[in-house]
Design a protein around this motif. Structure first.
Motif, PDB file in Angstrom:
ATOM      1  N   VAL A 387      29.796  33.988  43.764  1.00 31.18           N
ATOM      2  CA  VAL A 387      30.369  34.635  42.611  1.00 31.18           C
ATOM      3  C   VAL A 387      29.732  34.993  41.168  1.00 31.18           C
ATOM      4  O   VAL A 387      29.548  35.868  40.635  1.00 31.18           O
ATOM      5  CB  VAL A 387      31.822  34.198  42.329  1.00 31.18           C
ATOM      6  N   GLU A 391      28.428  38.512  39.673  1.00 31.97           N
ATOM      7  CA  GLU A 391      29.016  39.101  38.500  1.00 31.97           C
ATOM      8  C   GLU A 391      28.023  39.195  37.353  1.00 31.97           C
ATOM      9  O   GLU A 391      27.846  39.949  36.637  1.00 31.97           O
ATOM     10  CB  GLU A 391      30.254  37.906  37.985  1.00 31.97           C
ATOM     11  N   ARG A 409      36.961  38.170  34.935  1.00 30.82           N
ATOM     12  CA  ARG A 409      36.756  38.111  36.424  1.00 30.82           C
ATOM     13  C   ARG A 409      35.902  36.778  36.949  1.00 30.82           C
ATOM     14  O   ARG A 409      36.406  36.299  38.190  1.00 30.82           O
ATOM     15  CB  ARG A 409      35.398  39.150  36.821  1.00 30.82           C
ATOM     16  N   LYS A 412      39.257  34.239  37.106  1.00 31.11           N
ATOM     17  CA  LYS A 412      39.877  34.413  38.267  1.00 31.11           C
ATOM     18  C   LYS A 412      39.206  34.068  39.587  1.00 31.11           C
ATOM     19  O   LYS A 412      40.003  33.335  40.178  1.00 31.11           O
ATOM     20  CB  LYS A 412      40.138  35.957  38.365  1.00 31.11           C
ATOM     21  N   ALA A 413      37.877  34.320  39.794  1.00 34.72           N
ATOM     22  CA  ALA A 413      37.411  33.995  40.901  1.00 34.72           C
ATOM     23  C   ALA A 413      37.189  32.347  40.976  1.00 34.72           C
ATOM     24  O   ALA A 413      37.601  31.710  42.132  1.00 34.72           O
ATOM     25  CB  ALA A 413      36.059  34.442  41.212  1.00 34.72           C
ATOM     26  N   CYS A 414      37.011  31.759  39.893  1.00 33.02           N
ATOM     27  CA  CYS A 414      36.939  30.188  39.942  1.00 33.02           C
ATOM     28  C   CYS A 414      38.201  29.627  40.336  1.00 33.02           C
ATOM     29  O   CYS A 414      38.354  28.739  40.987  1.00 33.02           O
ATOM     30  CB  CYS A 414      36.562  29.841  38.475  1.00 33.02           C
TER      31      CYS A 414
END
Length: 423
Positions: A387, A391, A409, A412-414
């Protein structure tokens, strides 16, 4: 250029011995299948030397073709699943504990004890190679990933000093640009962008914050103003790079510095092995120093060989190889070729150039700030790594993407990765 450089090099014996040594019947019986991803000219000199030394010790060395580091991971997973394990695998320190949990590693405690590794290895390196009291790998050398290389002739022609802070870098870069010189060689290849960002974050916020972002995937750190400032600096540095920023492999970027196409480059010191292989002499045509703002920090990547539980008949050859890679002669020769530094407490410092001495001296300090490199795969969660790479690359390539949007972003991914408990 590579063949010419080898022909006039004191290391020319590497290629000669690698192809001319006879493989005895005993060596054939003890042939080791070796998986590694050293492919550049400098890396090949180092790996060919290892193979030649193995054959001198009556150990066969057969390489498994994997392409690059990404290909190596795919090949290794496939062979683990099929039960067809390589005998020896090149790893970074991250891989040691993860594979140890799979029960695939041959512990080297007996080799370590008989060869007195406890007194031979640098304490920091010894800790990196151990898990649950077991010695899990034979270390080869340590790279410093926070290294700024510079073309000495270009800087000297313009009477410019080597920058040691990012403010100094900006002033030097402006002078270079006015003189028609590209200040910073850089590729838009995703992992090379992350390497640059990792160095910027270290300089901006220090080792502790670096760990919160890259090792801990700390959501509060990802939202922190220091993270935003490092992202903005990453984008600002684009003005000092070739336009548009090309997607090139790292040996090609290194050759741009060598040819005078750019004045500086931020990289791991594996680039030094590449420059030397091209015939350039450290401290004459080029020099290196710590990346701006990181002089007291050693951002490291450690090359090691892991012996896997592949075939019982090669156990002796595996242990013998582990012994010879820690010999002082091999350590000094290998690391000169590779650009890294020996893992020994008492290496031949007289044979080191200034870049190697600075790296080893810091590594050997008892209270040194040693930080595992995220980019080199020495630390971090694999899912989060993917990710972050995506990003950061997306942010770098598109100037319209907002800093806060990138932070959101990532957070949120984490959060999703932690909830899913992905490795």
């Amino acid at each position: 250029m590579h063949r010419i450089a080898v022909a006039v090099s004191p290391w020319a014996w590497v290629l000669v011995s690698n192809f001319c040594l006879p493989l005895t019947v005993a060596a054939q019986a003890q042939e080791l299948r070796v998986l590694h991803w050293w492919r550049s000219p400098g890396e090949r000199l180092a790996s060919d030397m290892l193979a030649a030394e193995a054959r001198r010790a009556q150990i066969g060395w057969r390489e498994i073709d994997v392409g690059d580091g990404f290909g190596a991971g795919i090949v290794l997973r496939s062979r683990i699943l099929s039960g067809d394990l390589p005998d020896v695998v090149q790893v970074n320190s991250l891989s040691v504990p993860s594979w140890a949990l799979l029960g695939q590693i041959v512990a080297l405690n007996d080799v370590a004890e008989s060869s007195n590794w406890n007194a031979t290895l640098l304490p920091a390196v010894s800790r990196m190679m151990r898990m649950d009291g077991q010695m899990r790998a034979a270390p080869l050398g340590v790279h410093r990933v926070n290294t700024l290389f510079y073309n000495r002739r270009l800087l000297a022609r313009l009477r410019l000093r080597t920058p040691h802070t990012w403010d100094e870098f900006e002033r030097v870069a402006e002078r270079l640009r006015r003189a028609g010189v590209v200040p910073l060689a850089q590729s838009s290849e995703p992992w090379q962008i992350v390497l640059l960002f990792e160095n910027l974050l270290l300089a901006q916020a220090g080792a502790g914050f670096h760990g919160r972002v890259f090792l801990g995937a700390d959501e509060s750190a990802l939202a922190d103003p220091d993270m935003a400032r490092a992202l903005l600096q990453l984008r600002r540095l684009k003005r000092w790079m070739p336009q548009p920023v090309p997607e090139l492999d790292w040996p090609t970027v290194t050759r741009q510095l060598a040819a005078g196409g750019a004045a500086m480059m931020l990289s791991g010191d594996w680039a030094k092995g590449e420059l030397n292989a091209a015939g350039l002499v450290t401290d004459r045509e080029f020099g290196c120093t710590a990346a701006p703002g990181t002089a007291a920090i050693h951002l490291y990547d450690l090359d090691a060989l892991v012996m896997l539980r592949s075939r019982q008949p090669v156990r002796d050859a595996q242990r013998k190889l582990a012994q010879i890679v820690l010999s002082s002669t091999l350590q000094n020769r290998y690391n000169q070729l590779k650009g890294s530094v020996p893992v020994l407490r008492r290496p031949d410092r007289a044979s080191m150039d200034s870049c190697a001495r600075a790296s080893w001296d810091l590594l050997a300090q008892p209270n040194a700030v040693l930080v595992p490199s995220y980019t080199a795969g020495t630390s971090g969660n694999e899912a989060m790594r993917s990710v972050l790479i995506d990003e950061l690359h997306r942010f770098f390539m598109d100037d319209q993407i907002d800093v806060l949007d990138t932070q959101r972003r990532l957070i949120k991914a984490c959060s999703a990765i932690k909830k899913a408990r992905l490795p």
